[in-house]
Design a protein around this motif. Structure first.
Motif, short mmCIF file in Angstrom:
data_model
loop_
_atom_site.label_atom_id
_atom_site.label_comp_id
_atom_site.label_asym_id
_atom_site.label_seq_id
_atom_site.Cartn_x
_atom_site.Cartn_y
_atom_site.Cartn_z
N ASN A 68 1.00 -1.37 -0.20
CA ASN A 68 -0.18 -0.45 -0.11
C ASN A 68 0.33 1.01 -0.38
O ASN A 68 0.66 2.14 -0.62
CB ASN A 68 -0.93 -0.10 0.98
N THR A 69 2.05 0.99 0.74
CA THR A 69 3.24 2.85 0.76
C THR A 69 3.63 2.80 -0.20
O THR A 69 4.29 4.05 -0.51
CB THR A 69 3.13 2.28 2.38
N LYS A 70 4.16 1.43 -0.68
CA LYS A 70 4.65 1.63 -2.18
C LYS A 70 3.78 2.67 -3.15
O LYS A 70 4.58 3.25 -3.68
CB LYS A 70 5.27 0.52 -2.66
N GLN A 71 2.64 2.73 -3.41
CA GLN A 71 2.26 3.07 -4.16
C GLN A 71 2.54 4.38 -4.11
O GLN A 71 1.84 5.63 -5.25
CB GLN A 71 0.30 2.07 -3.83
N LEU A 72 2.58 5.09 -2.99
CA LEU A 72 3.16 6.14 -2.77
C LEU A 72 3.73 7.33 -3.99
O LEU A 72 3.91 8.74 -3.98
CB LEU A 72 3.11 6.79 -1.45
#
Length: 108
Positions: A31-35
């Motif tokens: 999820n955070t990698k999509q930032l």
């Protein structure tokens, strides 16, 4: 709001957060990698404690999903807050004037 040419690294730098914090946050999970793939117009909201430390980041992905990243002082966790869409009720409306080629609706 993310401007054209802006990245999460620039946003972090603008509010005084260091690269180590950014790297740790991005490596938390998928999820955070999509930032890393922010687009102009995306919104990122930061939350801080009284000491000025990052405690929360919110990124609305669309009108139904918001990525919430929390920091407990040691590590980050993320969750995807999903709102349920409300069904839309569509009712037939009688026409005040007949439309060519469309049969009139019989009213009881």
């Amino acid at each position: 709001m993310v401007e054209s040419g802006e990245s999460l690294a620039i946003a972090f730098d603008n509010i005084g957060l260091d690269g180590n914090t950014l790297h740790t946050l991005l490596e938390t999970d998928e999820n955070t990698k999509q930032l890393e793939r922010l687009r102009p117009g995306n919104v990122i909201k930061f939350g801080f404690n009284k000491e000025g430390q990052l405690t929360e980041l919110r990124h609305p992905r669309n009108h139904l999903e918001t990525l919430i990243v929390r920091h407990n002082g040691k590590s980050f966790t993320s969750e995807l807050d999903k709102k349920k869409s409300k069904p839309i009720l569509i009712l037939p409306m009688p026409l005040s004037k007949p439309v060519s080629g469309v049969p009139p609706i019989k009213q009881d």
